[in-house]
Design a protein around this motif. Structure first.
Motif, mmCIF file in Angstrom:
data_model
loop_
_atom_site.group_PDB
_atom_site.id
_atom_site.type_symbol
_atom_site.label_atom_id
_atom_site.label_comp_id
_atom_site.label_asym_id
_atom_site.label_seq_id
_atom_site.Cartn_x
_atom_site.Cartn_y
_atom_site.Cartn_z
ATOM 1 N N THR A 59 39.451 46.458 42.777
ATOM 2 C CA THR A 59 38.812 47.768 42.736
ATOM 3 C C THR A 59 39.667 48.756 41.947
ATOM 4 N N ALA A 60 40.979 48.724 42.128
ATOM 5 C CA ALA A 60 41.873 49.623 41.378
ATOM 6 C C ALA A 60 41.743 49.405 39.877
ATOM 7 N N ARG A 61 41.519 48.154 39.475
ATOM 8 C CA ARG A 61 41.388 47.834 38.042
ATOM 9 C C ARG A 61 40.275 48.646 37.375
ATOM 10 N N VAL A 62 39.275 49.052 38.128
ATOM 11 C CA VAL A 62 38.188 49.874 37.596
ATOM 12 C C VAL A 62 38.727 51.225 37.119
ATOM 13 N N PHE A 63 39.794 51.699 37.729
ATOM 14 C CA PHE A 63 40.320 53.038 37.466
ATOM 15 C C PHE A 63 41.589 53.044 36.624
ATOM 16 N N VAL A 64 42.018 51.877 36.146
ATOM 17 C CA VAL A 64 43.246 51.759 35.357
ATOM 18 C C VAL A 64 42.882 51.328 33.941
ATOM 19 N N ASP A 65 43.550 51.941 32.944
ATOM 20 C CA ASP A 65 43.328 51.548 31.551
ATOM 21 C C ASP A 65 43.537 50.049 31.401
ATOM 22 N N ARG A 66 42.716 49.428 30.564
ATOM 23 C CA ARG A 66 42.785 47.974 30.370
ATOM 24 C C ARG A 66 44.140 47.504 29.852
ATOM 25 N N GLU A 67 44.864 48.363 29.159
ATOM 26 C CA GLU A 67 46.164 47.962 28.590
ATOM 27 C C GLU A 67 47.262 47.884 29.646
ATOM 28 N N ARG A 68 47.032 48.497 30.789
ATOM 29 C CA ARG A 68 48.051 48.512 31.837
ATOM 30 C C ARG A 68 47.651 47.595 32.988
ATOM 31 N N ARG A 69 48.643 47.175 33.736
ATOM 32 C CA ARG A 69 48.400 46.318 34.887
ATOM 33 C C ARG A 69 48.579 47.107 36.177
ATOM 34 N N SER A 70 48.002 46.593 37.207
ATOM 35 C CA SER A 70 48.204 47.152 38.542
ATOM 36 C C SER A 70 48.544 45.993 39.466
ATOM 37 N N ALA A 71 49.104 46.335 40.594
ATOM 38 C CA ALA A 71 49.454 45.316 41.581
ATOM 39 C C ALA A 71 49.278 45.901 42.976
ATOM 40 N N VAL A 72 48.881 45.052 43.889
ATOM 41 C CA VAL A 72 48.779 45.442 45.297
ATOM 42 C C VAL A 72 49.487 44.390 46.119
ATOM 43 N N ARG A 73 50.293 44.840 47.043
ATOM 44 C CA ARG A 73 50.869 43.937 48.033
ATOM 45 C C ARG A 73 50.516 44.490 49.403
ATOM 46 N N VAL A 74 50.254 43.598 50.319
ATOM 47 C CA VAL A 74 49.837 43.987 51.665
ATOM 48 C C VAL A 74 50.750 43.312 52.668
ATOM 49 N N GLU A 75 51.249 44.106 53.588
ATOM 50 C CA GLU A 75 52.066 43.594 54.693
ATOM 51 C C GLU A 75 51.249 43.678 55.972
ATOM 52 N N VAL A 76 51.201 42.587 56.718
ATOM 53 C CA VAL A 76 50.492 42.554 57.995
ATOM 54 C C VAL A 76 51.491 42.122 59.061
ATOM 55 N N GLU A 77 51.596 42.931 60.087
ATOM 56 C CA GLU A 77 52.472 42.614 61.217
ATOM 57 C C GLU A 77 51.617 42.445 62.467
#
Length: 138
Positions: A59-77
């Motif tokens: 979903t974030a990729r929709v809002f980020v320029d195609r030339e740049r990357r995004s990353a998501v990390r999730v922690e679950v405890e």
């Protein structure tokens, strides 16, 4: 609203055995609290982390320029439940955008979190939080 996609998963063994998606993926599962668990097996904590990390970043990729990357990390405890018997998840998602400052990353996170279907499921939970962090090549 029209249905865009449907899937079905089942588990007949609880925290030790197999969880399956109808017509597809089968995953060995084991409780992380079982000292004799199969270390190659997955668990609900990992599956939740994978689902949200994938959905939120897509979903974030929709809002980020195609030339740049995004990353998501999730922690679950897994914690003892604050109220009542059993357990509860404490979940933190971290979004980063290549070359973006905190303000831009916060904007992307707010937009993605408002639109991501998994975020919509989790957004009102008291033990769920979202954060921005600096982008690092992994």
């Amino acid at each position: 609203m029209s249905e865009k996609y449907r899937t079905e998963a089942s588990n007949g063994d609880g925290g030790a055995g197999i969880s399956s998606v109808t017509g597809g993926l089968s995953v060995a599962v084991a409780s992380p609290l079982n000292p004799d668990r199969d270390p190659a097996a997955s668990n609900p904590e990992q599956l939740l982390a994978l689902a949200w990390a994938t959905c939120l970043n897509a979903t974030a990729r929709v809002f980020v320029d195609r030339e740049r990357r995004s990353a998501v990390r999730v922690e679950v405890e897994l914690h003892d439940a604050a109220e009542g018997p059993g357990y509860e998840f404490h979940v933190d998602a971290y979004l980063s955008v290549e070359g973006a400052d905190n303000a831009e990353t916060e904007r992307v996170l707010a937009q993605a979190h408002a639109r991501c279907p998994v975020s919509k499921l989790l957004k009102d939970a008291a033990t769920v939080r979202v954060h921005v962090e600096e982008y690092a090549v992994s």
